[in-house]
Design a protein around this motif. Sequence first.
Motif, mmCIF file in Angstrom:
data_model
loop_
_atom_site.group_PDB
_atom_site.id
_atom_site.type_symbol
_atom_site.label_atom_id
_atom_site.label_comp_id
_atom_site.label_asym_id
_atom_site.label_seq_id
_atom_site.Cartn_x
_atom_site.Cartn_y
_atom_site.Cartn_z
ATOM 1 N N LEU A 24 -17.009 48.375 53.945
ATOM 2 C CA LEU A 24 -16.849 47.047 53.352
ATOM 3 C C LEU A 24 -16.939 47.098 51.830
ATOM 4 C CD1 LEU A 24 -18.973 44.905 55.841
ATOM 5 C CD2 LEU A 24 -16.477 45.146 55.746
ATOM 6 N N LYS A 25 -17.397 48.226 51.302
ATOM 7 C CA LYS A 25 -17.525 48.424 49.855
ATOM 8 C C LYS A 25 -18.331 47.304 49.193
ATOM 9 C CE LYS A 25 -13.278 51.109 49.499
ATOM 10 N NZ LYS A 25 -13.839 52.336 49.909
ATOM 11 N N LEU A 26 -19.497 47.048 49.761
ATOM 12 C CA LEU A 26 -20.414 46.042 49.235
ATOM 13 C C LEU A 26 -21.296 46.680 48.167
ATOM 14 C CD1 LEU A 26 -21.511 44.629 52.701
ATOM 15 C CD2 LEU A 26 -19.846 43.608 51.138
ATOM 16 N N ASN A 32 -28.071 47.626 51.310
ATOM 17 C CA ASN A 32 -29.458 47.942 51.657
ATOM 18 C C ASN A 32 -30.119 46.814 52.440
ATOM 19 O OD1 ASN A 32 -29.350 50.459 50.507
ATOM 20 N ND2 ASN A 32 -30.252 49.814 48.562
ATOM 21 N N VAL A 33 -29.865 45.573 52.055
ATOM 22 C CA VAL A 33 -30.453 44.434 52.783
ATOM 23 C C VAL A 33 -29.932 44.403 54.217
ATOM 24 C CG1 VAL A 33 -30.594 41.915 52.917
ATOM 25 C CG2 VAL A 33 -30.891 43.047 50.723
ATOM 26 N N LEU A 34 -28.632 44.622 54.396
ATOM 27 C CA LEU A 34 -28.074 44.632 55.753
ATOM 28 C C LEU A 34 -28.716 45.740 56.584
ATOM 29 C CD1 LEU A 34 -24.287 43.972 55.021
ATOM 30 C CD2 LEU A 34 -25.978 42.364 55.949
ATOM 31 N N LEU A 39 -28.408 46.013 60.531
ATOM 32 C CA LEU A 39 -26.975 45.748 60.603
ATOM 33 C C LEU A 39 -26.280 46.955 59.991
ATOM 34 C CD1 LEU A 39 -27.110 42.022 59.492
ATOM 35 C CD2 LEU A 39 -26.838 42.886 61.821
ATOM 36 N N HIS A 40 -25.891 47.910 60.835
ATOM 37 C CA HIS A 40 -25.373 49.188 60.351
ATOM 38 C C HIS A 40 -23.863 49.342 60.462
ATOM 39 C CE1 HIS A 40 -29.426 50.742 59.785
ATOM 40 N NE2 HIS A 40 -29.729 50.221 60.968
ATOM 41 N N THR A 41 -23.239 48.591 61.366
ATOM 42 C CA THR A 41 -21.792 48.713 61.526
ATOM 43 C C THR A 41 -21.108 47.391 61.193
ATOM 44 O OG1 THR A 41 -21.740 48.019 63.852
ATOM 45 C CG2 THR A 41 -22.094 50.377 63.424
ATOM 46 N N VAL A 42 -19.807 47.458 60.975
ATOM 47 C CA VAL A 42 -19.033 46.251 60.695
ATOM 48 C C VAL A 42 -19.157 45.292 61.880
ATOM 49 C CG1 VAL A 42 -16.720 45.352 60.239
ATOM 50 C CG2 VAL A 42 -17.454 47.494 59.166
ATOM 51 N N GLY A 43 -19.117 45.820 63.087
ATOM 52 C CA GLY A 43 -19.271 44.991 64.282
ATOM 53 C C GLY A 43 -20.606 44.268 64.320
ATOM 54 N N ASP A 44 -21.672 44.942 63.883
ATOM 55 C CA ASP A 44 -22.993 44.297 63.822
ATOM 56 C C ASP A 44 -22.934 43.062 62.927
ATOM 57 O OD1 ASP A 44 -24.093 46.350 65.370
ATOM 58 O OD2 ASP A 44 -24.937 47.414 63.637
ATOM 59 N N VAL A 45 -22.290 43.200 61.787
ATOM 60 C CA VAL A 45 -22.228 42.102 60.817
ATOM 61 C C VAL A 45 -21.371 40.953 61.347
ATOM 62 C CG1 VAL A 45 -21.594 41.451 58.455
ATOM 63 C CG2 VAL A 45 -22.628 43.683 58.893
ATOM 64 N N THR A 46 -20.268 41.263 62.037
ATOM 65 C CA THR A 46 -19.387 40.198 62.532
ATOM 66 C C THR A 46 -20.047 39.347 63.609
ATOM 67 O OG1 THR A 46 -18.342 41.588 64.224
ATOM 68 C CG2 THR A 46 -17.259 41.479 62.058
ATOM 69 N N LEU A 59 -31.310 38.312 50.740
ATOM 70 C CA LEU A 59 -29.853 38.177 50.780
ATOM 71 C C LEU A 59 -29.507 36.782 50.273
ATOM 72 C CD1 LEU A 59 -27.337 39.829 51.796
ATOM 73 C CD2 LEU A 59 -27.320 38.245 53.692
ATOM 74 N N GLY A 60 -29.000 36.704 49.060
ATOM 75 C CA GLY A 60 -28.710 35.422 48.442
ATOM 76 C C GLY A 60 -27.270 34.976 48.616
ATOM 77 N N ARG A 61 -26.965 33.896 47.952
ATOM 78 C CA ARG A 61 -25.640 33.273 48.023
ATOM 79 C C ARG A 61 -24.530 34.233 47.579
ATOM 80 N NH1 ARG A 61 -26.943 28.103 45.670
ATOM 81 N NH2 ARG A 61 -27.845 27.677 47.675
ATOM 82 N N ASN A 62 -24.757 34.948 46.479
ATOM 83 C CA ASN A 62 -23.728 35.878 45.982
ATOM 84 C C ASN A 62 -23.488 37.032 46.948
ATOM 85 O OD1 ASN A 62 -23.228 34.414 43.673
ATOM 86 N ND2 ASN A 62 -24.744 35.529 42.459
ATOM 87 N N SER A 63 -24.543 37.530 47.549
ATOM 88 C CA SER A 63 -24.391 38.612 48.521
ATOM 89 C C SER A 63 -23.634 38.125 49.746
ATOM 90 C CB SER A 63 -25.760 39.146 48.951
ATOM 91 O OG SER A 63 -26.399 39.790 47.872
ATOM 92 N N LEU A 64 -23.944 36.922 50.199
ATOM 93 C CA LEU A 64 -23.241 36.363 51.351
ATOM 94 C C LEU A 64 -21.755 36.181 51.031
ATOM 95 C CD1 LEU A 64 -23.294 35.267 54.203
ATOM 96 C CD2 LEU A 64 -23.920 33.041 53.272
#
Length: 80
Positions: A24-26, A32-34, A39-46, A59-64
Motif C-alpha cells: 500500500l506504500k503507506l 507501524n500502527v496497523l 493488521l498485516h495484510t491488505v485483506g486484514d485492512v479491507t 491512527l489519526g485523520r491523516n493516516s486514515l
Amino acid sequence: MDEGQAIAIRPVTASLLDADIEVLKLSLRTTNVLRIHQLHTVGDVTRVPAKKLFVLSRLGRNSLREIVESMQRRGLRLAD
C-alpha cells in the motif's frame, strides 16, 4: 455482507488481498500502527470499517485518509 469479507470496487486477485501492507506504500507511522493492531495484510485492512480504524490508538485523520486513498488506487475499499 458477512463480517470478515474483503470488499473490492473492481475484481481483485487473492494475491493482492494476501499481500503484506507494504504494497500500500503507506507512511512508516501508519504501517507501524496497523501492525501494532495485528493488521498485516491488505485483506486484514479491507475487513475493518473506517470508524474502527479511526479509533485505533495513534491512527489519526491523516493516516486514515492515507489508507483510504492508497486502497482506492488499487480498486479496494474498507468494510462498511
